[in-house]
Design a protein around this motif. Sequence first.
Motif, short mmCIF file in Angstrom:
data_model
loop_
_atom_site.label_atom_id
_atom_site.label_comp_id
_atom_site.label_asym_id
_atom_site.label_seq_id
_atom_site.Cartn_x
_atom_site.Cartn_y
_atom_site.Cartn_z
N GLY A 98 0.80 -1.23 0.00
CA GLY A 98 0.00 0.00 0.00
C GLY A 98 0.83 1.27 0.00
N PHE A 99 2.04 1.22 0.58
CA PHE A 99 2.91 2.40 0.60
C PHE A 99 3.45 2.74 -0.79
CE2 PHE A 99 3.31 1.35 5.17
CZ PHE A 99 3.05 2.59 5.70
N GLN A 110 -12.11 8.92 -3.35
CA GLN A 110 -11.39 8.78 -2.07
C GLN A 110 -11.49 10.05 -1.23
OE1 GLN A 110 -7.67 6.26 -2.48
NE2 GLN A 110 -7.59 7.34 -4.40
N LEU A 111 -11.86 11.14 -1.87
CA LEU A 111 -11.93 12.41 -1.15
C LEU A 111 -13.16 12.43 -0.25
CD1 LEU A 111 -11.22 14.76 -4.19
CD2 LEU A 111 -9.61 14.18 -2.37
N TRP A 112 -13.01 13.09 0.90
CA TRP A 112 -14.16 13.23 1.81
C TRP A 112 -15.11 14.26 1.21
CZ3 TRP A 112 -14.74 11.41 7.18
CH2 TRP A 112 -13.90 10.33 7.44
N ASP A 119 -8.24 18.82 3.28
CA ASP A 119 -8.38 17.99 4.48
C ASP A 119 -8.05 16.53 4.18
OD1 ASP A 119 -9.02 20.05 6.14
OD2 ASP A 119 -11.18 19.81 5.99
N THR A 120 -8.52 16.04 3.02
CA THR A 120 -8.19 14.65 2.66
C THR A 120 -6.70 14.51 2.40
OG1 THR A 120 -10.37 14.41 1.64
CG2 THR A 120 -8.75 12.74 1.09
N ARG A 122 -4.33 16.04 3.89
CA ARG A 122 -3.66 15.95 5.20
C ARG A 122 -3.86 14.57 5.82
NH1 ARG A 122 -1.78 20.54 7.43
NH2 ARG A 122 -2.05 22.38 6.14
N LEU A 123 -5.08 14.03 5.64
CA LEU A 123 -5.34 12.67 6.15
C LEU A 123 -4.42 11.67 5.45
CD1 LEU A 123 -7.12 10.71 7.85
CD2 LEU A 123 -8.61 10.53 5.86
N PHE A 124 -4.28 11.83 4.14
CA PHE A 124 -3.43 10.92 3.36
C PHE A 124 -1.96 11.02 3.81
CE2 PHE A 124 -5.82 9.55 -0.68
CZ PHE A 124 -6.96 9.30 0.06
N ARG A 126 -0.98 11.41 6.78
CA ARG A 126 -0.91 10.54 7.96
C ARG A 126 -0.98 9.07 7.55
NH1 ARG A 126 1.35 13.13 11.26
NH2 ARG A 126 0.40 14.61 12.68
N ILE A 127 -1.89 8.78 6.62
CA ILE A 127 -2.06 7.39 6.18
C ILE A 127 -0.74 6.85 5.65
CG2 ILE A 127 -3.10 5.97 4.35
CD1 ILE A 127 -5.72 7.40 4.82
N TYR A 128 -0.05 7.66 4.84
CA TYR A 128 1.19 7.20 4.21
C TYR A 128 2.44 7.57 5.04
CZ TYR A 128 -1.61 5.99 0.15
OH TYR A 128 -2.53 5.42 -0.68
N GLU A 129 2.21 8.09 6.24
CA GLU A 129 3.29 8.43 7.17
C GLU A 129 4.33 9.33 6.51
OE1 GLU A 129 4.75 4.74 8.78
OE2 GLU A 129 2.73 4.05 9.26
#
Lengths: 328, 261
Positions: A98-99, A110-112, A119-120, A122-124, A126-129
């Motif tokens: 997934g990385f 995939q967008l909120w 905002d999405t 920024r979430l991504f 975090r998801i992908y570190e």
Amino acid sequence: MNGLAVDVSGLVKTFQVKQKAPGLRGSWRAVWQPAVKEVTAVADISFTLEEGEILAFIGPNGAGKSTTIKMLTGILYPSGGQASVLGYTPWQDRRTLGFHIGSVFGQKPQLWYHLPAEDTFRLFARIYELDMAAFRQRRDFLVEAFDIGHLLQIPVRKLSLGQRMKCEITASLLHRPRIIFLDEPTIGLDVVAKQQIRDAITYLNEEENTTIFLTSHDAGDIEKLSRRVIIINHGRLIYDGRTSALKRQYLTRKRIDVRFAERLNGDELILPGVTILKRGTYGLKLEFDSRAVPVEQVVQQIMAVKPTQDINIADPPLEEIIRDIYQA
Amino acid sequence: MNELKFLRTLAGINLASAMEYRASFISQIVGMFINNGIYFVFWLIFFDRFGTVRGYNIGEIYLLFAIVTLGYGLAYMFAGNTGGSLAYLIAQGRLDYYLVFPRNVLLHVVFSRMVVSTIGDVTFGLIAYLFTGRFHPLEIGLFLLSAVFVALILVAFGVMAGSLAFFLGNTQYASQQLNMTMLTFALYPNSLFTGAARFMLYTIVPAAFVGAVPVRIVQERNGLLLLGLAGVAALMWGLATAVFYTGLRRYESGSAINVNV
């Protein structure tokens, strides 16, 4: 030299599909005597894809394209066979893989929906570190490349389809994936938006060596983006080769548009193997099989009829070729 | 650590999404507070008339309500995709979205939805506790810790209820019903149940660990029982994880068009 991005061998996926006779009676019977049928969505397909390649993976609805992509991204477990994506087995190494992969499903955003795309993003991160400084740099680059700076603060629900798709692709590229799966990325877009998406895909491939795995029903996407095409139908691979070879192999029909300097009388051109598709006062549109009648012969006949002002020889659109292959 | 940072960001984005519609956001919270209040008043009237029921008096009811509503609120404020919602996502093939990301898919799915009205539950739970009159720091600590374990048990049970959809198809309403059954039984005085019904509340629908056991922990200031409750929460999470991932192998995806809200 590039390594293999995807290596698929004898991949199979079957589903258990509930069978039911139509109507209320059928439903009632199905409650007490449920019948299940095994349906093969992907039947023993094998192919490889090199890093940095663009592959158009096409087929009619229900051919098994999405099921194949879902197995290659670790969404589905296969019923048989092997697959390796960037050296990982997708359904076993889903998180690690997934990385390194990105995906855009045209019909599964995939967008909120109620929030701005930022905002999405920024979430991504975090998801992908992602390191925040590196994230901001990459985001700024993509925002400029896609020209979406003015859209970042607007809730996604207020964006047009084209604007949203550009934001979707931006989101999926933030972590610099080595391979990106694009499932119908231009679906429902106007010609301008389609071109922007195609330009972005070309850029990614040429400048960042990103491997592109593309499915599309749009012949323009295939023709303009990929040098290689795989066609599957009923879960089986029926063509794997260069896009240009596909045209040569299946493209024996030619079309000629001719405009004469003088008015036509109606019966000037009668040639075996040549069909008149359209007849105008000064022009004709013809179609013929170049294996049966050589192009030169048809052109000579046309020139002999009357003086010509313009003549244009063309292949039928790729869309028609693909349709013919599906129907065969 | 990365998982925690991620879940914190997810909670933030959930809250931001919920606050996009101010009127709906506020009315849901207030509505749930009133809803709990009505149910609570029913018990007040009941105990005012009958005094005690099998050892339970109004003091225990205050505590029971405080723990269950706070636990439920904490669970669904952060982890709203359980029970019927989870079953719906599975049956509709909407787990695809979560499966392409390099994250723990169970946590990502479960924590991707906030039930806004549960902010009303959390507020109600905390206010209800004030009525118990138990202000010893140890009791307050045991109350808060118990509520956290109750939340974990409720989420784990909801994951198992929702995961039925992997095995049985669309179980959205059955899964939702199971969650409601758990909550309903938790809110009744445990002493009302005997025999097979009581056995059920400690096994199949472990509502006793959501209501009766935490009440005893605070009443008796029983740290050992709190450890037991933590063990039950851990066991249930282990079971929920096993059931979910076993089911995930059977996941069939789907072609539905989905939207993240």
